[in-house]
Design a protein around this motif. Structure first.
Motif, PDB file in Angstrom:
ATOM      1  N   MET A   1       0.833  -1.196   0.000  1.00 53.29           N
ATOM      2  CA  MET A   1       0.000   0.000   0.000  1.00 53.29           C
ATOM      3  C   MET A   1       0.874   1.255   0.000  1.00 53.29           C
ATOM      4  N   GLY A   2       0.412   2.292  -0.715  1.00 55.64           N
ATOM      5  CA  GLY A   2       1.130   3.548  -0.719  1.00 55.64           C
ATOM      6  C   GLY A   2       0.820   4.382   0.498  1.00 55.64           C
ATOM      7  N   ARG A   3       1.609   5.409   0.726  1.00 52.72           N
ATOM      8  CA  ARG A   3       1.387   6.323   1.842  1.00 52.72           C
ATOM      9  C   ARG A   3       1.075   7.715   1.308  1.00 52.72           C
ATOM     10  N   TYR A   4       0.496   8.537   2.156  1.00 53.43           N
ATOM     11  CA  TYR A   4       0.219   9.915   1.782  1.00 53.43           C
ATOM     12  C   TYR A   4       1.529  10.700   1.737  1.00 53.43           C
ATOM     13  N   TYR A   5       1.492  11.830   1.055  1.00 55.64           N
ATOM     14  CA  TYR A   5       2.720  12.612   0.831  1.00 55.64           C
ATOM     15  C   TYR A   5       3.248  13.192   2.137  1.00 55.64           C
ATOM     16  N   ASP A   6       2.356  13.672   3.012  1.00 55.84           N
ATOM     17  CA  ASP A   6       2.814  14.322   4.229  1.00 55.84           C
ATOM     18  C   ASP A   6       1.808  14.063   5.349  1.00 55.84           C
ATOM     19  N   TYR A   7       2.295  14.122   6.591  1.00 50.35           N
ATOM     20  CA  TYR A   7       1.461  13.821   7.756  1.00 50.35           C
ATOM     21  C   TYR A   7       1.596  14.916   8.810  1.00 50.35           C
ATOM     22  N   LYS A   8       0.582  14.968   9.701  1.00 48.31           N
ATOM     23  CA  LYS A   8       0.599  15.907  10.819  1.00 48.31           C
ATOM     24  C   LYS A   8       0.128  15.182  12.078  1.00 48.31           C
ATOM     25  N   SER A   9       0.498  15.730  13.229  1.00 49.42           N
ATOM     26  CA  SER A   9       0.113  15.117  14.484  1.00 49.42           C
ATOM     27  C   SER A   9      -1.351  15.411  14.797  1.00 49.42           C
ATOM     28  N   ALA A  10      -2.053  14.396  15.348  1.00 46.53           N
ATOM     29  CA  ALA A  10      -3.488  14.570  15.626  1.00 46.53           C
ATOM     30  C   ALA A  10      -3.893  13.836  16.903  1.00 46.53           C
ATOM     31  N   GLY A  11      -3.221  14.106  18.000  1.00 46.89           N
ATOM     32  CA  GLY A  11      -3.626  13.579  19.294  1.00 46.89           C
ATOM     33  C   GLY A  11      -3.670  12.063  19.349  1.00 46.89           C
ATOM     34  N   TRP A  12      -4.785  11.506  19.838  1.00 48.78           N
ATOM     35  CA  TRP A  12      -4.901  10.065  20.039  1.00 48.78           C
ATOM     36  C   TRP A  12      -4.815   9.282  18.739  1.00 48.78           C
ATOM     37  N   MET A  13      -4.995   9.959  17.593  1.00 52.46           N
ATOM     38  CA  MET A  13      -4.946   9.284  16.298  1.00 52.46           C
ATOM     39  C   MET A  13      -3.533   9.156  15.758  1.00 52.46           C
ATOM     40  N   GLY A  14      -2.575   9.766  16.459  1.00 50.53           N
ATOM     41  CA  GLY A  14      -1.208   9.731  15.963  1.00 50.53           C
ATOM     42  C   GLY A  14      -1.043  10.667  14.788  1.00 50.53           C
ATOM     43  N   SER A  15      -0.349  10.201  13.755  1.00 56.77           N
ATOM     44  CA  SER A  15      -0.148  11.009  12.554  1.00 56.77           C
ATOM     45  C   SER A  15      -1.247  10.729  11.546  1.00 56.77           C
ATOM     46  N   ILE A  16      -1.823  11.797  10.981  1.00 59.59           N
ATOM     47  CA  ILE A  16      -2.834  11.662   9.928  1.00 59.59           C
ATOM     48  C   ILE A  16      -2.386  12.490   8.726  1.00 59.59           C
ATOM     49  N   PRO A  17      -2.899  12.215   7.527  1.00 59.52           N
ATOM     50  CA  PRO A  17      -2.506  12.996   6.354  1.00 59.52           C
ATOM     51  C   PRO A  17      -2.807  14.487   6.550  1.00 59.52           C
ATOM     52  N   THR A  18      -1.937  15.332   6.041  1.00 58.80           N
ATOM     53  CA  THR A  18      -2.115  16.779   6.197  1.00 58.80           C
ATOM     54  C   THR A  18      -3.345  17.275   5.463  1.00 58.80           C
ATOM     55  N   THR A  19      -3.826  16.526   4.487  1.00 57.08           N
ATOM     56  CA  THR A  19      -5.020  16.936   3.731  1.00 57.08           C
ATOM     57  C   THR A  19      -6.319  16.629   4.483  1.00 57.08           C
ATOM     58  N   TRP A  20      -6.218  15.944   5.621  1.00 54.35           N
ATOM     59  CA  TRP A  20      -7.405  15.612   6.398  1.00 54.35           C
ATOM     60  C   TRP A  20      -7.658  16.690   7.456  1.00 54.35           C
ATOM     61  N   ASP A  21      -8.902  16.850   7.801  1.00 56.39           N
ATOM     62  CA  ASP A  21      -9.293  17.829   8.814  1.00 56.39           C
ATOM     63  C   ASP A  21      -9.508  17.120  10.153  1.00 56.39           C
ATOM     64  N   THR A  22      -9.655  17.875  11.218  1.00 53.29           N
ATOM     65  CA  THR A  22     -10.053  17.330  12.525  1.00 53.29           C
ATOM     66  C   THR A  22     -11.155  18.217  13.097  1.00 53.29           C
ATOM     67  N   ARG A  23     -12.104  17.583  13.754  1.00 51.11           N
ATOM     68  CA  ARG A  23     -13.208  18.296  14.395  1.00 51.11           C
ATOM     69  C   ARG A  23     -13.623  17.523  15.639  1.00 51.11           C
ATOM     70  N   ARG A  24     -14.306  18.203  16.536  1.00 49.39           N
ATOM     71  CA  ARG A  24     -14.919  17.509  17.656  1.00 49.39           C
ATOM     72  C   ARG A  24     -16.115  16.695  17.172  1.00 49.39           C
ATOM     73  N   ILE A  25     -16.431  15.646  17.902  1.00 51.15           N
ATOM     74  CA  ILE A  25     -17.561  14.796  17.526  1.00 51.15           C
ATOM     75  C   ILE A  25     -18.851  15.601  17.459  1.00 51.15           C
ATOM     76  N   SER A  26     -18.960  16.634  18.279  1.00 50.66           N
ATOM     77  CA  SER A  26     -20.173  17.460  18.278  1.00 50.66           C
ATOM     78  C   SER A  26     -20.407  18.161  16.951  1.00 50.66           C
ATOM     79  N   ALA A  27     -19.362  18.300  16.116  1.00 47.19           N
ATOM     80  CA  ALA A  27     -19.536  18.896  14.794  1.00 47.19           C
ATOM     81  C   ALA A  27     -20.163  17.917  13.815  1.00 47.19           C
ATOM     82  N   LEU A  28     -20.156  16.633  14.163  1.00 48.94           N
ATOM     83  CA  LEU A  28     -20.652  15.600  13.259  1.00 48.94           C
ATOM     84  C   LEU A  28     -21.966  14.979  13.717  1.00 48.94           C
TER      85      LEU A  28
END
Length: 432
Positions: A1-28
């Motif tokens: 499997m390939g990997r995304y070009y770049d990653y960022k830190s996202a708390g309990w999720m560890g590293s996630i792709p920089t193109t992904w967003d983060t929100r609180r569950i209340s936003a969803l």
């Protein structure tokens, strides 16, 4: 499997792709707190396998008019820490107990609920969910909506959410099918083991042996030179321990400890299944474990009540609780023979018939019923030969079962890892 070009830190999720967003569950999600009756909305159970019609084994509440509404497509999660991983998307309209959080998705045009269901089933989310909880002790620890809605989650673009959910649906279907097939093989091996034991302890090794009727409803026939004495005439002693409050951890080697019911689960003695005992409670311990004895569960589920385990190893300061009996015999040969006989089909049918209880999850057998079970007993020389053959055959079957169980465990771990890495973008699924 390939990997995304770049990653960022996202708390309990560890590293996630920089193109992904983060929100609180209340936003969803919004909390659905509508109170309903189980007379109008069928009761549902929140399980590790998802949301299902209420299980027969579920604890029934008398307050059926005080439940939460669940609509098809809602995500439901049990708020209590001792129900870790019990959650899923509901395929039904129905109702659940108030200890569950019911989440109604806000933006179905911008979110794939299957993706978020997978995200909420990860070990990482379970850890964060627990971290956000409150309570006095673990059994009463819970995470309500007010705290759950604060948890940050990753949000891939919608097309990627759908691709990840579709990929996991396909891969997990294959993994689950392999797990089910392996479990089916394990079931066949266990039935084979039961058949091998039952045949040997009721007929011996000679399939052409002359048989006689015993007049006993449980052991109908035995070879001509066998006897069928009640268990009590073979015993030298029977005892049980004391009900003692133990710690939530096992005793270290040599420290005082009391066995738990799971110590004799599936007819195998597991010495690690014990609770450490400290303080004044130590003086109340009784009935230490004795070599070459049998340990029998006097209460358990209907399937395992009367289960016997042979004690081929002891550790100092390990004692029995009141729910386990210890049977001692004149010699180890008799002890081993009775051990095998109590695993046979006639013995299991006997215990099932004699056990009583308010529910199938906790049945009991009386001491007199245990002592009066009749044992098919061959002459001593034949007994020794049969046991030698039985040990060889059952050890071979046990090795096969263990091999399959290891595979099943690896598949479960791989499934968890695959879900966690896919939903947090540790690799690109096909189509992304």
């Amino acid at each position: 499997m390939g990997r995304y070009y770049d990653y960022k830190s996202a708390g309990w999720m560890g590293s996630i792709p920089t193109t992904w967003d983060t929100r609180r569950i209340s936003a969803l999600y919004d909390a659905r707190n509508t109170k309903v009756s189980d007379k109008d909305y069928p009761p549902l159970s929140v399980t590790m396998q998802g949301i299902v019609p209420q299980l027969e084994t579920a604890a029934k509440t008398q307050d059926g008019d005080n439940r939460k509404l669940v609509l098809t497509g809602d995500f439901v999660i049990n708020s209590r820490s001792d129900r870790r991983g019990a959650c899923g998307i509901s395929p039904y309209d129905g109702s659940v107990t108030l200890i569950s959080n019911v989440l109604a998705p806000k933006h179905l045009d911008r979110m794939d609920v299957a993706y978020f269901s997978y995200l909420f089933k990860t070990e990482g989310f379970a850890d964060e969910f627990y971290k956000q909880g409150t309570g006095i002790v673990d059994d009463l620890w819970s995470t309500n909506w007010t705290r759950m809605k604060r948890i940050e989650v990753c949000i891939p673009p919608l097309v990627e959410q759908r691709a990840i959910a579709s990929y996991l649906d396909s891969r997990l279907a294959d993994i689950n099918a392999l797990i089910e097939e392996t479990e089916r093989v394990v079931g066949q091996l266990e039935e084979l083991r039961k058949s091998v034991i039952s045949e040997a302890v009721t007929r011996g090794l000679d399939t052409n042996v002359s048989m006689r009727y015993t007049g006993d409803q449980w052991i109908r026939q035995v070879p001509d030179d066998w006897n069928t004495p009640p268990l009590k005439v073979l015993l030298e002693d029977i005892g049980s321990g004391t009900s003692v409050d133990g710690a939530n951890w096992p005793a270290a080697y040599g420290e005082p400890g009391v066995l738990t019911l799971s110590a004799v689960y599936q007819s195998k003695l597991t010495l690690e299944a014990n609770k450490a005992v400290t303080g004044d409670a130590v003086t109340r311990l009784s009935c230490p474990l004795v070599l070459d004895s049998l340990i029998i569960s006097r209460c358990n589920t209907s399937e395992w009540v009367g289960t016997a385990a042979y004690v081929d190893e002891v550790v100092p300061n390990l004692f029995l609780p009141d729910k386990l009996w210890q049977l001692q015999f004149q010699d180890s040969l008799t002890a081993r023979w009775v051990y095998y006989y109590l695993r046979s089909a006639p013995a299991r049918i006997y215990f099932a018939s004699m056990s009583v209880g308010a529910s199938q999850t906790m049945q009991n057998i009386a001491k007199d019923d245990l002592l009066n079970i009749r044992i098919a007993l061959p002459p001593q020389n034949a007994r020794r030969m049969i046991i030698d053959v039985l040990e060889t055959k059952t050890n071979f079957i046990d090795a096969l079962v263990n091999e399959k169980q290891v595979l099943i465990n690896h598949l479960h771990e791989y499934r968890k890892s695959l879900i966690s890495e896919a939903v947090t973008g540790k690799f690109k699924v096909p189509g992304v």
